[in-house]
Motif scaffolding. Sequence first.
Motif, PDB file in Angstrom:
ATOM      1  N   ALA A  34       0.867  -1.179   0.000  1.00 28.46           N
ATOM      2  CA  ALA A  34       0.000   0.000   0.000  1.00 28.46           C
ATOM      3  C   ALA A  34       0.900   1.224   0.000  1.00 28.46           C
ATOM      4  O   ALA A  34       1.918   1.250   0.699  1.00 28.46           O
ATOM      5  N   ILE A  35       0.541   2.209  -0.810  1.00 27.39           N
ATOM      6  CA  ILE A  35       1.359   3.419  -0.934  1.00 27.39           C
ATOM      7  C   ILE A  35       0.526   4.626  -0.546  1.00 27.39           C
ATOM      8  O   ILE A  35      -0.570   4.819  -1.091  1.00 27.39           O
ATOM      9  N   LEU A  36       1.039   5.416   0.402  1.00 24.33           N
ATOM     10  CA  LEU A  36       0.416   6.700   0.725  1.00 24.33           C
ATOM     11  C   LEU A  36       1.266   7.763   0.061  1.00 24.33           C
ATOM     12  O   LEU A  36       2.449   7.901   0.364  1.00 24.33           O
ATOM     13  N   SER A  37       0.669   8.493  -0.896  1.00 19.36           N
ATOM     14  CA  SER A  37       1.452   9.508  -1.595  1.00 19.36           C
ATOM     15  C   SER A  37       0.671  10.804  -1.687  1.00 19.36           C
ATOM     16  O   SER A  37      -0.495  10.874  -1.306  1.00 19.36           O
ATOM     17  N   CYS A  38       1.337  11.837  -2.194  1.00 17.91           N
ATOM     18  CA  CYS A  38       0.691  13.147  -2.358  1.00 17.91           C
ATOM     19  C   CYS A  38      -0.185  13.138  -3.607  1.00 17.91           C
ATOM     20  O   CYS A  38       0.047  12.400  -4.552  1.00 17.91           O
ATOM     21  N   MET A  39      -1.197  14.008  -3.590  1.00 19.37           N
ATOM     22  CA  MET A  39      -2.129  14.097  -4.716  1.00 19.37           C
ATOM     23  C   MET A  39      -1.568  14.925  -5.882  1.00 19.37           C
ATOM     24  O   MET A  39      -2.246  15.105  -6.891  1.00 19.37           O
ATOM     25  N   ASP A  40      -0.324  15.402  -5.745  1.00 17.51           N
ATOM     26  CA  ASP A  40       0.277  16.266  -6.764  1.00 17.51           C
ATOM     27  C   ASP A  40       0.078  15.709  -8.185  1.00 17.51           C
ATOM     28  O   ASP A  40       0.348  14.531  -8.448  1.00 17.51           O
ATOM     29  N   ALA A  41      -0.388  16.571  -9.081  1.00 18.12           N
ATOM     30  CA  ALA A  41      -0.724  16.148 -10.443  1.00 18.12           C
ATOM     31  C   ALA A  41       0.489  15.655 -11.236  1.00 18.12           C
ATOM     32  O   ALA A  41       0.357  14.868 -12.173  1.00 18.12           O
ATOM     33  N   ARG A  42       1.681  16.095 -10.832  1.00 26.38           N
ATOM     34  CA  ARG A  42       2.880  15.664 -11.558  1.00 26.38           C
ATOM     35  C   ARG A  42       3.175  14.181 -11.353  1.00 26.38           C
ATOM     36  O   ARG A  42       3.948  13.580 -12.095  1.00 26.38           O
ATOM     37  N   MET A  43       2.560  13.596 -10.315  1.00 23.56           N
ATOM     38  CA  MET A  43       2.871  12.195 -10.008  1.00 23.56           C
ATOM     39  C   MET A  43       1.745  11.229 -10.387  1.00 23.56           C
ATOM     40  O   MET A  43       1.783  10.060 -10.010  1.00 23.56           O
ATOM     41  N   VAL A  44       0.762  11.713 -11.135  1.00 21.22           N
ATOM     42  CA  VAL A  44      -0.365  10.853 -11.519  1.00 21.22           C
ATOM     43  C   VAL A  44       0.138   9.603 -12.253  1.00 21.22           C
ATOM     44  O   VAL A  44      -0.173   8.476 -11.871  1.00 21.22           O
ATOM     45  N   GLU A  45       0.946   9.814 -13.289  1.00 16.24           N
ATOM     46  CA  GLU A  45       1.512   8.671 -14.027  1.00 16.24           C
ATOM     47  C   GLU A  45       2.932   8.387 -13.590  1.00 16.24           C
ATOM     48  O   GLU A  45       3.379   7.239 -13.601  1.00 16.24           O
ATOM     49  N   LYS A  59      -2.166  -0.862  -3.537  1.00 18.66           N
ATOM     50  CA  LYS A  59      -3.235   0.004  -3.041  1.00 18.66           C
ATOM     51  C   LYS A  59      -2.655   1.403  -2.981  1.00 18.66           C
ATOM     52  O   LYS A  59      -1.598   1.613  -2.371  1.00 18.66           O
ATOM     53  N   LEU A  60      -3.305   2.368  -3.593  1.00 16.63           N
ATOM     54  CA  LEU A  60      -2.781   3.721  -3.666  1.00 16.63           C
ATOM     55  C   LEU A  60      -3.716   4.670  -2.925  1.00 16.63           C
ATOM     56  O   LEU A  60      -4.895   4.776  -3.266  1.00 16.63           O
ATOM     57  N   ILE A  61      -3.189   5.318  -1.886  1.00 15.58           N
ATOM     58  CA  ILE A  61      -3.966   6.281  -1.103  1.00 15.58           C
ATOM     59  C   ILE A  61      -3.292   7.633  -1.304  1.00 15.58           C
ATOM     60  O   ILE A  61      -2.083   7.750  -1.123  1.00 15.58           O
ATOM     61  N   LYS A  62      -4.080   8.632  -1.677  1.00 15.03           N
ATOM     62  CA  LYS A  62      -3.467   9.932  -1.947  1.00 15.03           C
ATOM     63  C   LYS A  62      -4.171  11.029  -1.177  1.00 15.03           C
ATOM     64  O   LYS A  62      -5.399  11.015  -1.047  1.00 15.03           O
ATOM     65  N   ASN A  63      -3.389  11.985  -0.690  1.00 17.38           N
ATOM     66  CA  ASN A  63      -3.975  13.208  -0.145  1.00 17.38           C
ATOM     67  C   ASN A  63      -2.945  14.328  -0.283  1.00 17.38           C
ATOM     68  O   ASN A  63      -1.862  14.118  -0.829  1.00 17.38           O
ATOM     69  N   ALA A  64      -3.280  15.507   0.195  1.00 18.22           N
ATOM     70  CA  ALA A  64      -2.353  16.628   0.097  1.00 18.22           C
ATOM     71  C   ALA A  64      -1.198  16.407   1.064  1.00 18.22           C
ATOM     72  O   ALA A  64      -1.389  16.413   2.280  1.00 18.22           O
ATOM     73  N   GLY A  65      -0.011  16.136   0.536  1.00 17.09           N
ATOM     74  CA  GLY A  65       1.187  16.025   1.363  1.00 17.09           C
ATOM     75  C   GLY A  65       1.579  14.629   1.801  1.00 17.09           C
ATOM     76  O   GLY A  65       2.574  14.451   2.471  1.00 17.09           O
ATOM     77  N   ALA A  66       0.801  13.600   1.453  1.00 23.35           N
ATOM     78  CA  ALA A  66       1.068  12.213   1.907  1.00 23.35           C
ATOM     79  C   ALA A  66       1.091  12.156   3.429  1.00 23.35           C
ATOM     80  O   ALA A  66       2.017  11.624   4.036  1.00 23.35           O
ATOM     81  N   SER A  78      -7.855   3.218   5.834  1.00 26.64           N
ATOM     82  CA  SER A  78      -7.571   2.564   4.552  1.00 26.64           C
ATOM     83  C   SER A  78      -6.371   1.627   4.675  1.00 26.64           C
ATOM     84  O   SER A  78      -6.371   0.518   4.122  1.00 26.64           O
ATOM     85  N   LEU A  79      -5.329   2.062   5.392  1.00 26.97           N
ATOM     86  CA  LEU A  79      -4.144   1.215   5.566  1.00 26.97           C
ATOM     87  C   LEU A  79      -4.506  -0.053   6.334  1.00 26.97           C
ATOM     88  O   LEU A  79      -4.076  -1.156   5.979  1.00 26.97           O
ATOM     89  N   LEU A  80      -5.316   0.092   7.374  1.00 33.71           N
ATOM     90  CA  LEU A  80      -5.699  -1.079   8.175  1.00 33.71           C
ATOM     91  C   LEU A  80      -6.580  -2.033   7.365  1.00 33.71           C
ATOM     92  O   LEU A  80      -6.419  -3.254   7.443  1.00 33.71           O
ATOM     93  N   GLN A  85      -7.678  -6.930   5.301  1.00 31.32           N
ATOM     94  CA  GLN A  85      -8.658  -7.465   4.359  1.00 31.32           C
ATOM     95  C   GLN A  85      -8.090  -7.735   2.962  1.00 31.32           C
ATOM     96  O   GLN A  85      -8.693  -8.477   2.198  1.00 31.32           O
ATOM     97  N   LEU A  86      -6.981  -7.069   2.635  1.00 35.63           N
ATOM     98  CA  LEU A  86      -6.570  -7.091   1.233  1.00 35.63           C
ATOM     99  C   LEU A  86      -5.116  -7.513   1.014  1.00 35.63           C
ATOM    100  O   LEU A  86      -4.512  -7.205  -0.004  1.00 35.63           O
ATOM    101  N   GLU A  87      -4.566  -8.210   2.001  1.00 37.90           N
ATOM    102  CA  GLU A  87      -3.252  -8.843   1.845  1.00 37.90           C
ATOM    103  C   GLU A  87      -2.079  -7.881   1.670  1.00 37.90           C
ATOM    104  O   GLU A  87      -1.069  -8.232   1.053  1.00 37.90           O
ATOM    105  N   VAL A  88      -2.222  -6.669   2.188  1.00 35.80           N
ATOM    106  CA  VAL A  88      -1.087  -5.738   2.162  1.00 35.80           C
ATOM    107  C   VAL A  88      -0.069  -6.172   3.207  1.00 35.80           C
ATOM    108  O   VAL A  88      -0.427  -6.466   4.349  1.00 35.80           O
ATOM    109  N   LYS A  89       1.236  -6.236   2.776  1.00 35.07           N
ATOM    110  CA  LYS A  89       2.274  -6.710   3.696  1.00 35.07           C
ATOM    111  C   LYS A  89       3.404  -5.713   3.880  1.00 35.07           C
ATOM    112  O   LYS A  89       4.375  -5.977   4.598  1.00 35.07           O
ATOM    113  N   GLU A  90       3.323  -4.573   3.189  1.00 37.40           N
ATOM    114  CA  GLU A  90       4.383  -3.579   3.279  1.00 37.40           C
ATOM    115  C   GLU A  90       3.788  -2.223   2.901  1.00 37.40           C
ATOM    116  O   GLU A  90       2.925  -2.166   2.021  1.00 37.40           O
TER     117      GLU A  90
END
Length: 189
Positions: A34-45, A59-66, A78-80, A85-90
């Motif tokens: 699971a990745i928590l990252s910033c919503m910055d448009a430069r990182m969409v792709e 699993k990608l979770i985004k908000n302002a500033g990560a 979401s992380l929990l 529930q979704l086999e996230v291990k890191e």
Amino acid sequence: MSVLDEVLAFNQEFVDSGEYAQFITNKFPERHVAILSCMDARMVELLPKALGLKNGDAKLIKNAGALVTHPFGSVMRSLLVGIYQLEVKEILVIAHMDCGMRSLHADEILNRAKEAGITQEAIDTLINAGIDLESWLKGFDNVEDSVRHTVSMIKKHPLFPKHIPVHGLVMHPATGKLSTVVHDRDAAQ
Ligand SMILES: [Zn+2]
């Protein structure tokens, strides 16, 4: 033409042409991350490409500033859910250089809100009700410190299992280059 109109027109074509077929996968992240990252448009792709991730991998979770701003808010939940529930291990927390949340102060946002027609009375009502707008709307001063703080918020959560590593990184928003801030070798794997 609004963005919605453009999006709906494109979507019709996307579905009709069967282009979706290349993205078919299931809800369990293949790379168990699971990745928590910033919503910055430069990182969409850029973010998934620079990490070598394809659809279905993470699993990608985004908000302002990560950021995790509240231990019982939606990011932590979401992380929990990902873990239990979704086999996230890191977990990877990925902030970036030149983030809009750096040096952001509540006054700037509240001034813009007032320009957009929000009254001082409305703002005072929130403050009088005990809502700490000053902290809630504050960004961070140093991106590495912010990543360290977020990693520690996640790891210290009472419902967070000790065996899941949480790493902290900072991405360059032009090149995609990652710098490691926290390499979590201590999680009991
Ligand atoms: Zn950002």
